[in-house]
Enzyme design. Sequence first.
Site, PDB file in Angstrom:
ATOM      1  N   MET A   1      81.456  64.536  20.221  1.00 17.88           N
ATOM      2  CA  MET A   1      81.438  65.600  20.977  1.00 17.88           C
ATOM      3  C   MET A   1      82.391  65.411  22.057  1.00 17.88           C
ATOM      4  O   MET A   1      83.017  66.478  22.597  1.00 17.88           O
ATOM      5  CB  MET A   1      79.964  65.772  21.626  1.00 17.88           C
TER       6      MET A   1
ATOM      7  N   GLU B   1      63.105  47.207  26.055  1.00 17.68           N
ATOM      8  CA  GLU B   1      62.333  47.914  26.593  1.00 17.68           C
ATOM      9  C   GLU B   1      62.636  49.250  26.578  1.00 17.68           C
ATOM     10  O   GLU B   1      61.802  50.282  26.596  1.00 17.68           O
ATOM     11  CB  GLU B   1      62.209  47.485  28.227  1.00 17.68           C
TER      12      GLU B   1
ATOM     13  N   PHE C   1      61.394  36.080  42.017  1.00 18.79           N
ATOM     14  CA  PHE C   1      62.101  36.009  40.650  1.00 18.79           C
ATOM     15  C   PHE C   1      61.382  37.351  39.806  1.00 18.79           C
ATOM     16  O   PHE C   1      60.510  37.609  39.770  1.00 18.79           O
ATOM     17  CB  PHE C   1      61.612  34.734  40.038  1.00 18.79           C
ATOM     18  N   GLN C   2      62.286  37.958  39.211  1.00 22.26           N
ATOM     19  CA  GLN C   2      62.320  39.381  38.449  1.00 22.26           C
ATOM     20  C   GLN C   2      61.152  40.367  39.287  1.00 22.26           C
ATOM     21  O   GLN C   2      60.446  40.993  38.878  1.00 22.26           O
ATOM     22  CB  GLN C   2      61.394  38.957  37.249  1.00 22.26           C
TER      23      GLN C   2
ATOM     24  N   LYS D   1      50.781  40.944  39.491  1.00 28.21           N
ATOM     25  CA  LYS D   1      50.098  40.139  38.338  1.00 28.21           C
ATOM     26  C   LYS D   1      48.776  39.577  39.025  1.00 28.21           C
ATOM     27  O   LYS D   1      47.873  39.471  38.312  1.00 28.21           O
ATOM     28  CB  LYS D   1      51.093  38.823  38.252  1.00 28.21           C
TER      29      LYS D   1
END
Length: 563
Positions: free
Chosen positions: A477, A49, A111-112, A161
């Site tokens: 760096m 993602e 969940f999630q 959802k």
Amino acid sequence: MKLTGAQMLLKCLEMEGVEVMFGFPGGAVIDIYDEIPNSTVEHILVRHEQGAIHAADGYARATGRVGVCLVTSGPGATNTVTGIATAYMDSIPVVIFTGQVPRALIGNDAFQEVDIVGITRSCTKHNYLVQDIEDLAVTIKQAFYLARSGRPGPVLVDLPKDVMQQVAEFRYPESVQMRSYNPTCKPHVGQVRKVMKLLRKAKKPLIYSGGGVITSGSHADLTWLARNLCIPVTSTLMGLGAFPGDDPLFLGMLGMHGTFAANMAVNNCDLLLAVGARFDDRVTGKVDTFAPNATIVHIDVDPTSIQKNVSVHVPLVADCKAALAALRAESEASLDDIDWCADHREWVGQVQDWGREHPLTYKDDDAVIKPQFVVEKIYEITKGDAIIATEVGQNQMWAAQFYKYTRPNTLLTSGGLGTMGYGFPAAMGAQRAFPGKLVIDIAGDGSIQMCIQEMMTVVCNRLPVKIVILNNGYLGMVRQWQELFYRKNYCETCLDAQPDFVKLAEAYGAAGFRVTEKKDVESTLREAFALDKPVIVDIRVAREENVYPMVPAGASLTEMLLV
């Protein structure tokens, strides 16, 4: 016309003119993915993602349009946070759609489930949780309007959802009116005239150009002003390309790794015209000594950026394009009366002398490959006609210093947040926007591994991005700072254990090259750039080469460490 929430979302995207979105499916957005084959919006499946949000960001920077990504709830949403913060710091218009658990489960540790609205509140321009399908279309309209207007930025829309499964009548509003959001875009006439009076009086004017010039599309007016009024121009990292990098009036980048001429010009100018920049710490150095002799004019559409870091004498709150157009109109009337170039001839000569006396340079060596040499060769081969993305660190600074950006929207780099791993997926987004253009990611061997999984995305989607790795075997760096300020204590910056980047490219179905000798750099780059497929070019460069000039943290711009 009655549609489900999922159908409605895609219809809204079509009506906003979205041609592509980058995403990764999951349970909370499965209803949306079920409808994607019926939509004209192309979906590009990323492999992480973070790759989706960076690709949407790169697409936005390269095109000037709003980038779009779609991810699922929970970890899918949290994986975008780094990219959202990257876009926020650099004022990039992106709309992020995140799945969410059904409304009845919100707050129950389902969940999630995460509170992505709460998590991203500090790094989005605005965000929404859609609680009713009746609000979906207007929310999406507002999201795109907010993302692209005023000071652009990322806007997140969280989609439960069950809302995606609901059915309602679809109406997409033609326009947006938000009582609490009315950015000032037109410049105040009195302030414009005040700026013109200062320009007429100034003997040592300097234009300091930032990313807002590119975002607003005002580069043509800025170029006209600089050339017709004979005013030297310096630029932030984000502003490179707003003024042609090969113009004699261009001094290069200013700040911590800016040119000697640019930093000396800031220190000696009597008028500093800052356009679409925010005076960040990497630019100003020690604030108390920044532009000590100058009257400072600051043009910015975001009033909160003015007086934030540096005291400003004349603020001009407006869209950069409108403000510069107004200054151009005022200036055009003066061209017959004032010989601007005669007035500024001595000053322009002085800053150009500084550039000749202390140019960007490096100690070339035939025994090793210098990274600056590689960037120069990339410019020479492309003749500046490429889109360059960078990772973050030494590779980023060398790409800024030794490649001349002559047009806007051709440098994609994480300026404010400094996000390692940004460059490759951003290049992927730009390549999708411009299939026929040469898109190159100038990378370090550390940062390229942050999002290397997107090799599968570019291979599957036939996006011929070219990755040129300046491989020095260090987190370069940080190692440079350890060398200069921490007694060469190279703690955890040595990357002796490296993958075989050629085999890695081949494992994904791309092409891979390795260069170990200077004489092979140009021929290998030409061969790689000619291939119509993704390529990794692993170039083994001098291990302890440093980026110069460098202004140490907390020092004044005149206290530069030179080569």
